[in-house]
Design an enzyme around this catalytic site. Structure first.
Site, PDB file in Angstrom:
ATOM      1  N   HIS A 112     -29.465 -48.144  32.703  1.00  0.00           N
ATOM      2  CA  HIS A 112     -28.545 -47.033  32.965  1.00  0.00           C
ATOM      3  C   HIS A 112     -27.714 -46.724  31.724  1.00  0.00           C
ATOM      4  O   HIS A 112     -26.486 -46.865  31.721  1.00  0.00           O
ATOM      5  CB  HIS A 112     -27.649 -47.355  34.155  1.00  0.00           C
ATOM      6  CG  HIS A 112     -28.371 -47.371  35.458  1.00  0.00           C
ATOM      7  ND1 HIS A 112     -28.786 -48.544  36.074  1.00  0.00           N
ATOM      8  CD2 HIS A 112     -28.793 -46.351  36.256  1.00  0.00           C
ATOM      9  CE1 HIS A 112     -29.412 -48.247  37.209  1.00  0.00           C
ATOM     10  NE2 HIS A 112     -29.433 -46.929  37.337  1.00  0.00           N
ATOM     11  N   HIS A 151     -24.954 -37.850  35.511  1.00  0.00           N
ATOM     12  CA  HIS A 151     -25.226 -38.488  36.803  1.00  0.00           C
ATOM     13  C   HIS A 151     -25.011 -40.004  36.818  1.00  0.00           C
ATOM     14  O   HIS A 151     -24.805 -40.587  37.879  1.00  0.00           O
ATOM     15  CB  HIS A 151     -26.651 -38.159  37.268  1.00  0.00           C
ATOM     16  CG  HIS A 151     -27.709 -38.989  36.628  1.00  0.00           C
ATOM     17  ND1 HIS A 151     -28.138 -38.801  35.327  1.00  0.00           N
ATOM     18  CD2 HIS A 151     -28.424 -40.051  37.097  1.00  0.00           C
ATOM     19  CE1 HIS A 151     -29.059 -39.685  35.042  1.00  0.00           C
ATOM     20  NE2 HIS A 151     -29.263 -40.453  36.083  1.00  0.00           N
TER      21      HIS A 151
END
Length: 384
Positions: A112, A151
């Protein structure tokens, strides 16, 4: 909504052209040329290479996507008019916003990180270029690109369940619900406000009525963008996966016969559709070329295992899942997880995505199946 083509000759010739473009650029010392070649790859995009040749890959990729699909707002050069200056200022502030978002992604996190955000943003560009752009109005396109950029901003490399189990401050703040995703939304909106993206700062002399109209349009745009950010990013919580599929299916049924998403009667249905597209983009890395997809699978597995390492160090009596237990990891763990995710999550998602962007979906499913077979071959090889 678009019909799927009856022939694949144009897409195959396009892929051949992309391959030729990439091979010609491999020895090019100019980073801009390298970036352009990598961007031309469509669904074969390699975010790892792009990140390696770009100083600020998320800024670079988002700028390219904004300029391509919103040329009235994002262009490289403008005539020196007051209207043009106002639009240039808007583009400049958006770029500042993206820069703040990019700085929140931690390179120390395996999956991530900004490479993932870059990959998802390019995925949105790929879908926009394969039928989605015609489905949306300008504000919806702008908001969708922003959702991709932001996001996972500020992601700690830990799951929502971990944050809840450790009674983190974030979990308390969001009442144990979509802890990471709520944080991403909050950070993105705070950055929008800090960069004053939606403030109308054109200083030319206008009538009070015109200034009022422009202020109202800016406020309406901000409200829409924030609503889409909240809806779409919260839908990226995997706990919302089944809910999102059902919500999107219902939205499709309510709008049968409408030519484009932007013509749907309820804005809530439009926002669900944008959330669905973002969710599909978020899991598209398994549809990249085999070496790239394999690396993504290995990175998410490693991130899970690092969380498990922390859980063990904290004395968890029971880990948050077998997938985080490094003691259970083997050479084929990532392949097993990738196959399961492809079969149970990605394929069903893309089956519905065909309803709005069939031209984009077919190459993705073809590559996904190729990658699944590669993973299966690795598993079979390990069992000999």
């Amino acid at each position: 909504m678009k019909e799927a083509p009856t022939s694949s000759s144009s897409s195959s010739s396009e892929e051949e052209e992309n391959e030729n473009t990439l091979s010609k650029s491999e020895n090019n010392e100019n980073d801009e040329d390298d970036e352009s070649a990598l961007l031309s790859r469509g669904h074969l995009f390699d975010a790892f290479k792009f990140t390696s040749v770009s100083k600020n890959p998320l800024v670079k990729i988002s700028t390219r996507v904004f300029e391509k699909f919103l040329p009235d707002l994002f262009v490289k050069r403008r005539r020196r008019t007051k209207e043009a200056n106002a639009k240039t200022n808007f583009a400049r502030k958006v770029k500042q916003w993206v820069s703040q978002i990019e700085s929140s992604y931690q390179d120390s996190i395996d999956y991530h990180n900004r490479a993932h955000a870059t990959d998802v943003t390019q995925s949105i560009g790929y879908m926009l270029g394969n039928g989605l752009r015609e489905e949306l109005d300008d504000v919806e396109v702008f908001a969708l690109i922003c959702t991709a950029v932001a996001h996972d901003c500020g992601h700690p490399g830990k799951s929502n369940l971990f944050l809840v189990e450790t009674k983190s401050e974030k979990a308390k703040r969001w009442n144990n619900e979509a802890v990471n995703e709520n944080g991403h939304v909050e950070f993105a909106i705070e950055a929008f406000e800090k960069c004053e993206v939606f403030r109308n700062d054109d200083d030319d002399v206008r009538s009070s009525n015109r200034r009022s109209d422009e202020k109202n349009r800016s406020e309406e745009m901000k409200e829409t963008v924030y609503e889409i950010l909240k809806t779409a990013i919260l839908y990226t919580d995997m706990n919302k996966h089944e809910t999102l599929i059902e919500d999107f299916r219902e939205a499709l049924e309510r709008n049968r016969g409408k030519k484009a998403i932007k013509e749907w009667a309820k804005k809530e249905d439009v926002h669900v559709a944008l959330g669905y597209v973002l969710h599909c983009a978020d899991v598209l890395n398994g549809c990249r070329p085999w070496p790239v997809a394999k690396k993504w699978a290995e990175l998410i597995t490693e991130e899970f295992c690092k969380q498990g390492d922390v859980e063990k160090s904290l004395g968890f009596e029971k880990l948050t899942g077998a997938h985080v237990d490094r003691a259970l990891r083997t050479d084929i763990t990532s392949s097993r997880q990738a196959i399961k995710f492809a079969e149970e999550t990605v394929k069903p998602l893309y089956g519905l995505l065909k309803e709005i962007v069939p031209n984009a979906v077919e190459p993705l499913l073809t590559q996904l199946e190729l990658n699944v077979e590669k993973h299966r071959a690795l598993i079979q090889e390990s069992q000999r």
